[in-house]
Write an enzyme that holds these catalytic residues in place. Structure first.
Site, PDB file in Angstrom:
ATOM      1  N   HIS A  45       0.779  -1.351   0.091  1.00 30.85           N
ATOM      2  CA  HIS A  45      -0.048  -0.055  -0.024  1.00 30.85           C
ATOM      3  C   HIS A  45       0.989   1.496   0.173  1.00 30.85           C
ATOM      4  CE1 HIS A  45      -2.992  -2.881   0.756  1.00 30.85           C
ATOM      5  NE2 HIS A  45      -3.906  -1.885   0.853  1.00 30.85           N
ATOM      6  N   VAL A 172      -0.642  -0.469  17.826  1.00 32.10           N
ATOM      7  CA  VAL A 172      -1.482  -0.032  16.593  1.00 32.10           C
ATOM      8  C   VAL A 172      -2.015  -1.459  15.859  1.00 32.10           C
ATOM      9  CG1 VAL A 172      -1.695   1.117  14.405  1.00 32.10           C
ATOM     10  CG2 VAL A 172      -0.246   2.016  16.383  1.00 32.10           C
ATOM     11  N   ASP A 174      -4.049  -3.037  12.738  1.00 31.68           N
ATOM     12  CA  ASP A 174      -4.507  -2.784  11.339  1.00 31.68           C
ATOM     13  C   ASP A 174      -4.763  -4.043  10.589  1.00 31.68           C
ATOM     14  OD1 ASP A 174      -4.869  -1.791   9.059  1.00 31.68           O
ATOM     15  OD2 ASP A 174      -2.674  -0.891   8.476  1.00 31.68           O
ATOM     16  N   MET A 175      -6.067  -4.225  10.395  1.00 34.33           N
ATOM     17  CA  MET A 175      -6.361  -5.423   9.788  1.00 34.33           C
ATOM     18  C   MET A 175      -7.392  -5.227   8.567  1.00 34.33           C
ATOM     19  SD  MET A 175      -9.255  -7.407  12.533  1.00 34.33           S
ATOM     20  CE  MET A 175      -9.539  -8.562  11.016  1.00 34.33           C
ATOM     21  N   TRP A 226     -16.706 -17.203   8.863  1.00 37.70           N
ATOM     22  CA  TRP A 226     -18.008 -16.473   9.167  1.00 37.70           C
ATOM     23  C   TRP A 226     -17.940 -15.333  10.153  1.00 37.70           C
ATOM     24  CZ3 TRP A 226     -16.782 -21.413  10.693  1.00 37.70           C
ATOM     25  CH2 TRP A 226     -16.783 -21.674  11.964  1.00 37.70           C
ATOM     26  N   LYS A 227     -17.303 -15.457  10.834  1.00 38.23           N
ATOM     27  CA  LYS A 227     -17.029 -13.957  11.696  1.00 38.23           C
ATOM     28  C   LYS A 227     -16.221 -12.916  11.076  1.00 38.23           C
ATOM     29  CE  LYS A 227     -16.317 -16.944  15.883  1.00 38.23           C
ATOM     30  NZ  LYS A 227     -15.535 -17.078  16.982  1.00 38.23           N
ATOM     31  N   GLY A 307       1.635  -3.591  16.188  1.00 36.49           N
ATOM     32  CA  GLY A 307       2.319  -2.671  15.886  1.00 36.49           C
ATOM     33  C   GLY A 307       4.006  -2.897  16.131  1.00 36.49           C
TER      34      GLY A 307
END
Length: 341
Positions: A45, A172, A174-175, A226-227, A307
């Site tokens: 990214h 931190v 981040d997912m 499914w979660k 993080g």
């Protein structure tokens, strides 16, 4: 794979953005954000997204001159129209506003509608933590992941971020809502490697750790099965409702690239309006100490807090340079030296 100094990467990306028509201030901010993303190890990214962003700009899918405009002011909640502006600068503005509100009320919520790809969502968690605020933020996306029980894409891979400031290194999280993002699939494939765990389904409907077949089928695996699927749906609905914006189903109709016209939510919390610094330090250090005392799976393994690996990668890449794929780097160099067609 070569390594590029951070400042060199920032300057190269900035020149590419200036030639693409970004105002200088925005070019600097966006170049720094892309370079910081690669610096922290999220290569998919950072530098790797420059070409796609420039493509969206050239197609008119991102208005490089647009600024967010206020739609609703409810005191501790504000809603802005992103006007299809640059996702990075829109998001930085939104988190800054959320922190301004939290300074007054303890908690601030800013929602953005009609905005564009924010690149690495974790950037805005780090942004808040650097200024002493806890943060929660998320975005919806176009449909790019099958809901659990489906084979065709119908839900967004909606990134979710949480951040807590800490003097010894911010915590931190981040997912994405998939086991691995498409960006992670791409970088793993470019390195000719396999995923650490199965990340999606191949043409025969079997789970695989080979990124290429997953990219081909676009059947990425929701995290937690499914979660993760259910959480993606709820994040989508919350972001659209809180921002008066588009759901994933509506983003699909816009047809302006990844996240074109998406909805986002930024929440900032001033923890010192609730606790004193000593309490915060104790809560964080007790938790991290317990993690440190955990028994790792392997003798040489270690247990990290969210993080921590990003901070280690950041330090290494600032010292030795940021690893780049030669093909990706050469393309960005080309963009920085000649106007986009």
């Amino acid at each position: 794979m070569k390594r590029i100094a951070f400042d060199v990467m920032v300057e190269t990306i900035k020149q590419a953005f200036l030639l693409a028509g970004l105002p200088e201030e925005k070019a600097i901010i966006c170049a720094k954000t892309h370079a910081e993303t690669s610096r922290d190890g999220v290569y998919s990214h950072g530098l790797n997204r420059v070409e796609r962003f420039l493509d969206f700009v050239s197609k008119g899918w991102v208005d490089v001159h647009a600024e967010p405009t206020l739609d609703v002011n409810l005191g501790s909640i504000e809603i802005y129209n992103g006007n299809m502006g640059i996702g990075i600068t829109n998001s930085i503005f939104a988190m800054d506003r959320a922190m301004d509100i939290a300074q007054q009320y303890g908690l601030g919520l800013v929602a953005l509608n009609n905005t564009t790809h924010w690149m690495r969502g974790g950037s805005y968690g780090w942004q808040a933590a650097d200024k002493g605020y806890m943060a929660i933020c998320w975005t919806n996306t176009e449909s790019c992941m099958p809901a659990w029980g489906a084979t065709s894409g119908g839900i967004g891979n909606n990134p979710f971020i949480m951040a807590i400031p800490r003097q010894g290194g911010h915590v931190v999280f981040d997912m994405a809502m998939s086991q691995y993002s498409y960006g992670k699939l791409e970088t793993t494939r470019l390195k000719n490697e396999k995923l650490p765990f199965p990340g999606g389904f191949d043409q025969e409907g079997k789970l695989t750790d080979d990124p290429a077949p997953i990219e081909a089928t676009r059947r990425i695996l929701p995290t937690g099965y499914w979660k993760g699927s259910g959480l993606a749906i709820m994040l989508d609905l919350f972001s659209a409702i809180l921002s008066k914006g588009r759901t994933t189903a509506d983003i699909d109709l816009v047809g302006k690239g990844a996240c074109g016209g998406c909805s986002q939510v930024f929440i900032a919390i001033d923890p010192l309006k609730i606790n004193d610094q000593a309490f915060l330090d104790e809560a964080l250090e007790h938790t991290i100490t317990q993690l440190r005392n955990s028994t790792p799976v392997t003798a040489e393994g270690e247990v990290n807090y969210p993080g921590e690996r990003s901070l280690k990668t950041r330090a290494e890449n600032m010292q030795w340079g940021i690893p780049v794929d030669d093909g990706v780097w050469n393309k960005v160099l080309g963009f920085s030296q000649a106007k986009m067609p």
